[in-house]
Design an enzyme around this catalytic site. Structure first.
Site, mmCIF file in Angstrom:
data_model
loop_
_atom_site.group_PDB
_atom_site.id
_atom_site.type_symbol
_atom_site.label_atom_id
_atom_site.label_comp_id
_atom_site.label_asym_id
_atom_site.label_seq_id
_atom_site.Cartn_x
_atom_site.Cartn_y
_atom_site.Cartn_z
ATOM 1 N N GLU A 45 0.847 -1.194 0.000
ATOM 2 C CA GLU A 45 0.000 0.000 0.000
ATOM 3 C C GLU A 45 0.882 1.243 0.000
ATOM 4 O O GLU A 45 1.762 1.390 0.846
ATOM 5 C CB GLU A 45 -0.915 0.001 1.229
ATOM 6 N N ARG A 275 -15.298 7.384 -12.114
ATOM 7 C CA ARG A 275 -13.879 7.201 -11.842
ATOM 8 C C ARG A 275 -13.178 6.386 -12.921
ATOM 9 O O ARG A 275 -13.820 5.620 -13.648
ATOM 10 C CB ARG A 275 -13.718 6.550 -10.467
ATOM 11 N N ASP A 312 -12.375 -1.826 -8.609
ATOM 12 C CA ASP A 312 -12.594 -0.752 -9.581
ATOM 13 C C ASP A 312 -11.673 -0.829 -10.787
ATOM 14 O O ASP A 312 -12.040 -0.400 -11.888
ATOM 15 C CB ASP A 312 -12.366 0.614 -8.908
ATOM 16 N N HIS A 444 -43.843 -9.157 12.444
ATOM 17 C CA HIS A 444 -44.727 -7.997 12.295
ATOM 18 C C HIS A 444 -44.672 -7.168 13.572
ATOM 19 O O HIS A 444 -44.689 -7.714 14.667
ATOM 20 C CB HIS A 444 -46.158 -8.454 12.038
#
Length: 465
Positions: A45, A275, A312, A444
């Site tokens: 990184e 992007r 991405d 419910h």
């Protein structure tokens, strides 16, 4: 002599099973999975653990959105809910305090990710990685040998050029302490652009959304798009189409920008355009598509054997959870665990107001694929829990095959649609039918009862067709 022996041991070449470049959700989830499966793994990184999503994307933006929603509810709904004594004139939104809250959340999450990486034996290396070959990565003047490489470098917004006036705020710089001006222009067409436009509007700002093309929310079902656009109009957020903002040169004067002869009040521009892939430095060439994303096969392998691309950077999706799923698929593939990666069964979340989510086929896609389908729908305004919460906007829609009743797709617009879509994901993973949906007992009162109601509607249509 002992020091020399220690130095040589520390720098002795290590053969990794997997080197991951990038520590966003695609990278760190993959690394943790690889460590759990016993793979010798390193993650490289160049910036901070957690990548864009944790540090200046998904998490801080949602934190700010929650602050804005709370401010909106107090200012608009408190009296209606029986809460009195609030002086609306004294009520203000403090951007800097909201940012500080966001920072605390980010720190907690990134610390947790670092802990999990170390706990699972993943070596964390800080630096800029360069791919030397299919089995070598260079970082910090070291060459690391590996059997597999995973590229998880993510994406970034294309910059807006010639910003001599200093109007533009890039996503990485947005969530910092600042004075929030009155007239905000957001440029982009993605869910993030709409989320930010709505967040700013909920804090009392005047907001304009400049859309580069002629539509918003790419890949979303038309029903969802129309619903969100109606909400923007209701909230007086101006939407202007076919207004690509590539440069600010010559368009700004006196608190306004002028594009194609049309003026927009503007104190600041927030860049939230679609992007583009961040490709790592490499001495080998990879095949890319026409938009610059790395081309991959069904196992996320690039054109170079043993090198994978997830998240991405491959352009298949811009959602963090899908990047994580792709990464885990790659790790399983490396370990010889066979499975199919079906992106149609992964949800698409939009943290708009109200939230929106979908999974599987949109109605347009089902039609294009030639399915004989039906659509069943149930509104939030008829749900007891939604009525008690005062969150009446939205619906759940189920697209199902007429012949067998198999659920083909689900679209939801609701205050907590991004959580509700997980139930639809389970239905689709199990190839459930609308009959299964109708027979699933829901507590419910809960919002999730809308699934059962929509399932009953589909069954009723099938019986009385």
């Amino acid at each position: 002599m002992l020091w020399v022996r220690f130095f040589l041991t520390k720098n002795k070449d290590i053969m990794y099973d997997l080197i991951i470049i990038g520590s966003g959700p695609a990278g760190y989830v993959s690394a943790i999975r690889a460590g759990q499966l016993g793979l010798k793994t390193a993650i490289i990184e160049k910036n901070v653990i957690g990548g864009m999503c944790l540090n200046w994307g998904c998490i801080p933006s949602k934190a700010i959105m929650e602050s804005a929603k709370l401010y909106q509810r107090i200012s608009k709904d408190a009296a209606r809910f029986g809460v009195e004594g609030i002086d609306k004139k004294a009520l203000t939104f403090n951007w800097n305090k909201a940012v500080k809250r966001s920072d605390g959340i980010v720190k907690k999450l990134t610390t947790g990710v670092s802990f999990l990486l170390k706990k699972n034996g993943v070596e964390i290396i800080e630096g800029v990685a360069e791919i030397v070959s299919a089995d070598k990565v260079s970082v910090n003047n070291r060459t690391l040998e590996t059997k597999n490489i995973m590229i998880a470098t993510g994406s970034k917004s294309p910059g807006i050029e010639n910003d001599v006036e200093g109007l533009v705020i890039e996503p990485k710089e947005l969530f910092k302490e600042r004075e929030l001006p009155q007239n905000i222009v957001v440029t982009g067409e993605t869910p993030v652009a709409i989320e930010l436009a709505q967040a700013f509007r909920m804090t009392g700002r005047n907001v304009t959304l400049l859309v580069p093309g002629d539509s918003v929310l790419p890949f979303a079902d038309k029903f969802i798009v129309d619903t969100i656009l109606a909400k923007l109009k209701k909230d007086r957020i101006k939407v202007a189409y076919n207004k690509p903002l590539l440069s600010t040169k010559g368009i700004y004067s006196d608190g306004k920008i002028t594009i194609d002869g049309e003026e927009f009040a503007c104190d600041v521009i927030v860049n939230a355009t679609r992007r583009k892939a961040i490709l790592p430095p490499s001495r080998i060439d990879f095949a890319t598509d026409e938009n610059g994303y790395l081309s991959v096969d069904e196992n996320m392998q690039t054109s170079v054997e043993g090198v994978y691309a997830v998240g991405d950077v491959n352009g298949l999706s811009y959602y963090a959870h899908i990047g994580s799923a792709e990464g885990m698929h790659v790790v399983n593939h490396i370990k010889g665990i066979k499975q199919k990666l079906d992106l149609k069964k992964y949800p698409m979340n939009m943290y708009t107001v109200p939230e929106a989510a979908q999974i599987g086929f949109t109605e347009e896609e089902a039609k294009a694929e030639g399915y004989d389908y039906k659509v069943s729908e149930f509104p939030m305004s008829a749900n007891g829990k939604a009525l008690t919460e005062g969150q009446l906007e939205g619906f759940v829609r189920i697209i199902s095959d007429k012949k067998y009743g198999e659920v083909l797709g689900v679209q939801i617009v609701a205050s907590n649609a991004t959580d509700m879509i997980a139930e639809a994901a389970a239905y689709m993973e199990l190839e459930a039918t609308v009959y299964d949906v109708a027979q699933t007992v829901h507590a419910h009162p809960t919002i999730s009862e809308v699934f059962m109601e929509a399932g009953f509607e589909a069954v009723d249509k099938a019986i009385h067709k």
